[in-house]
Write an enzyme that holds these catalytic residues in place. Structure first.
Site, PDB file in Angstrom:
ATOM      1  N   LYS A 196       9.379  51.144 -42.095  1.00 52.91           N
ATOM      2  CA  LYS A 196       8.139  51.901 -41.315  1.00 52.91           C
ATOM      3  C   LYS A 196       8.122  51.235 -39.800  1.00 52.91           C
ATOM      4  CE  LYS A 196       4.171  52.226 -39.959  1.00 52.91           C
ATOM      5  NZ  LYS A 196       3.801  52.304 -38.759  1.00 52.91           N
ATOM      6  N   GLY A 249       4.125  41.502 -37.149  1.00 52.34           N
ATOM      7  CA  GLY A 249       2.853  42.425 -36.576  1.00 52.34           C
ATOM      8  C   GLY A 249       1.762  41.298 -36.513  1.00 52.34           C
ATOM      9  N   SER A 250       0.825  42.098 -36.193  1.00 50.10           N
ATOM     10  CA  SER A 250      -0.330  40.958 -35.848  1.00 50.10           C
ATOM     11  C   SER A 250      -1.013  40.137 -37.044  1.00 50.10           C
ATOM     12  CB  SER A 250      -1.583  41.897 -35.227  1.00 50.10           C
ATOM     13  OG  SER A 250      -2.173  42.710 -36.307  1.00 50.10           O
ATOM     14  N   THR A 251      -1.748  39.310 -36.756  1.00 51.33           N
ATOM     15  CA  THR A 251      -2.238  38.314 -37.824  1.00 51.33           C
ATOM     16  C   THR A 251      -3.157  39.194 -38.588  1.00 51.33           C
ATOM     17  OG1 THR A 251      -1.769  36.013 -36.778  1.00 51.33           O
ATOM     18  CG2 THR A 251      -3.359  36.205 -38.259  1.00 51.33           C
ATOM     19  N   GLY A 254      -1.307  41.382 -40.745  1.00 47.59           N
ATOM     20  CA  GLY A 254      -0.679  40.715 -41.866  1.00 47.59           C
ATOM     21  C   GLY A 254      -1.682  40.072 -42.962  1.00 47.59           C
ATOM     22  N   GLU A 271       5.583  37.794 -40.608  1.00 45.28           N
ATOM     23  CA  GLU A 271       5.747  37.352 -39.055  1.00 45.28           C
ATOM     24  C   GLU A 271       4.915  37.674 -38.303  1.00 45.28           C
ATOM     25  OE1 GLU A 271       8.165  34.949 -38.414  1.00 45.28           O
ATOM     26  OE2 GLU A 271       9.262  35.170 -40.449  1.00 45.28           O
TER      27      GLU A 271
END
Ligand code: NAD
Length: 497
Positions: A196, A249-251, A254, A271
């Site tokens: 995606k 992507g962003s924390t 995540g 990551e």
């Protein structure tokens, strides 16, 4: 600004085809016909439309991947054949490298010339590196003791097996390269994949899917669903037939994905974001350190997870180094990434432009001085390369990830202080030390809490070196042998003879 620079006929032809998703062997729209607009960040104009997948589309894609992994020519393929297919895919990417680079430019805003030598070339190199791993995946033979059965003989061994169906969700800052980071180890180990791409930047992934089929991969091995995070991304995250999730992507997202993965004990690697320090010691080659620090933050418009977004310079050289970086920033030409003379393109979206500019304003409100930049402009989503000084270590502009061309710079006095400041962050992705004092550097490296430490360079990635984060920057590692571990399971076998 030249908003209508010419693009290659192959790129126009790709866009004119109205790219659709690849599910199994089918190029398809969303089941409900939903579409979403993609914009060119250099102009703000609509570039094309792609399908906006929902849960039904994701389910079809996961089932196609499941079938490919469980029962297809792919599941029976030998390592040598997997190696050769990956090599073929890399060759096809090399053939179409200019088209891929131009798609990255149009869809992301980055320079096409830079994308050709960085994003696309690094993706090709990474796939070739991973092709080599396909034939080197090993288990172990173990001499067991079995104290409860002292009179019997045994053969114990450990198999390393492909983890299965991989759900991969990636960010928009390096769309093709991030896709390759997921695809390489998955295809080397024999997994199947549902990718995606980011909402904003699916085009290079759709081109990559064409190349995967052309290379000869069986249907279902690689599937691409385009759509939003809340619809397609969430459906993939929660799908019970996915064996492993790999996310870049962003924390914030995540964390959601990590928690959701635990519902089905889906394997997961994350990551995430960063706020990486660049540390310039007094003994460093200062001209090269200033150029390196500027590159560390301004490359890719500052939209790099491991960007050197916090600068610490030993006090006596602070003003000089900041002046040099501001000089470099002021000399940068901003514009459309199709123009090869441009040094910096636009940010990815109007939303990101506003977010970055809000941080600059917030910095000002908290007492920061703008040493250069500090402005936004259009058409397109541009923010001038910016350096903020007179900032406090606890200020949001120092503690939070801005993800744009904004550097915060602070002086320090000694090693203990700079190690403490460097580690005073919720993130721990990368750090660079600029110094020629080998002893001091070696003493600092173990004290820095980050997944990568670079010396006299920054954001320097190699396929053989694991990449990932400490603390809120993530879980697990990509690249190197570590990536292979994350795409495999261990199976212990004990045979009573
Ligand atoms: P994001 O987290 O908003 O989106 C990333 C991906 O997640 C997109 O594909 C998006 O559609 C999807 N997504 C969003 N919400 C979701 C949900 N609820 N469920 C499932 N999927 C969802 O991040 P972004 O703004 O696209 O990217 C910027 C961030 O990525 C920065 O924080 C940056 O540091 C990080 N990043 C990290 C690395 C790394 O290797 N550590 C590399 C690149 C970018």
């Amino acid at each position: 600004m030249s908003a209508s620079l010419p693009i290659k006929p192959a790129t126009s032809a790709f866009l004119d085809r109205a790219p659709t998703m690849l599910i199994g062997a089918d190029w398809t729209g969303a089941a409900d016909g939903a579409l979403m607009d993609l914009r060119n960040p250099a102009t703000g104009a609509v570039l094309c439309q792609v399908p906006s997948a929902g849960a039904a589309d994701v389910d079809r894609a996961v089932r196609a991947a499941r079938q490919a992994f469980d029962d297809s020519p792919w599941s029976r393929m030998r390592p040598r054949e997997r190696q050769n297919l990956l090599w073929k895919l890399a060759d096809l990417m090399e053939r179409d490298a200019d088209l891929l680079a131009e798609l990255e430019c149009l869809n992301n805003g980055k320079s096409a010339a830079v994308a050709r030598v960085m994003d696309v070339q690094l993706g090709i190199d990474f796939l070739r590196y991973m092709a080599g791993w396909a034939t080197k995946i090993e288990g172990a033979s173990v001499e067991v003791s079995m104290p409860l059965m002292p009179n019997d003989d045994f053969h114990g061994f450990i198999r390393r097996e492909a983890v299965g169906v991989v759900g991969a969700i990636v960010a928009w800052n390096f769309p093709l390269l991030l896709a390759c980071w997921k695809l390489g180890p998955a295809l080397a180990t024999g997994c199947s994949v549902v990718l995606k791409p980011a909402d904003e930047t699916p085009l290079s992934a759709l081109k990559l899917a064409e190349l995967v089929l052309e290379a000869g991969y069986p249907a279902g091995v690689f599937n691409v669903v385009t759509g939003t995070g809340v619809n397609a991304g969430a459906a993939l995250t929660h799908h019970p037939l996915v064996d492993k999730l790999t996310f870049t992507g962003s924390t914030a997202v995540g964390k959601e994905i990590g928690k959701a993965a635990m519902d089905h004990m889906t394997r997961v690697t994350l990551e995430l974001g960063g706020k990486s320090p660049t540390i310039v010691m007094a003994d460093a080659d200062l001209a090269s350190a200033a150029a390196g620090a500027a590159q560390a933050i301004f490359f890719n418009q500052g939209q790099v997870c491991c960007a050197g977004s916090r600068l610490y310079v030993q006090r006596k050289h602070f003003d000089n180094v900041v002046a040099d970086i501001a000089g470099i920033a002021n000399g940068m030409k901003l514009g459309n990434g199709l123009d090869p003379s441009v040094d910096m393109g636009p940010l990815i979206s109007a939303r990101q432009q506003q977010r970055v500019y809000n941080y600059i304003e917030l910095g000002r409100e908290k007492g920061a001085t703008v040493a250069c930049g500090g402005e936004q402009f259009g058409p397109g989503y541009f923010v001038k390369p910016t350096v903020l000084v007179d900032v406090d270590q606890q200020s949001p502009v120092v503690q939070e990830e801005i993800f744009g061309p904004v550097l915060v710079a602070m002086p320090f006095d000694d090693i203990d202080e700079v190690v403490r400041l460097a580690n005073d962050s919720p993130y721990g992705l990368g750090a660079s030390i600029w110094s020629n004092d080998l002893g001091a550097v070696h003493r600092m490296i173990p004290r820095i809490k980050s997944g990568s430490v670079w010396v006299n360079c920054h954001s320097a990635l190699d396929p053989a070196l694991p990449f990932g984060g400490y603390k809120l920057s993530g879980v697990g590692r990509e690249m190197g042998a570590a990536a292979i571990e994350h795409y495999t399971e261990l199976k212990s076998v004990l045979i009573r003879l």
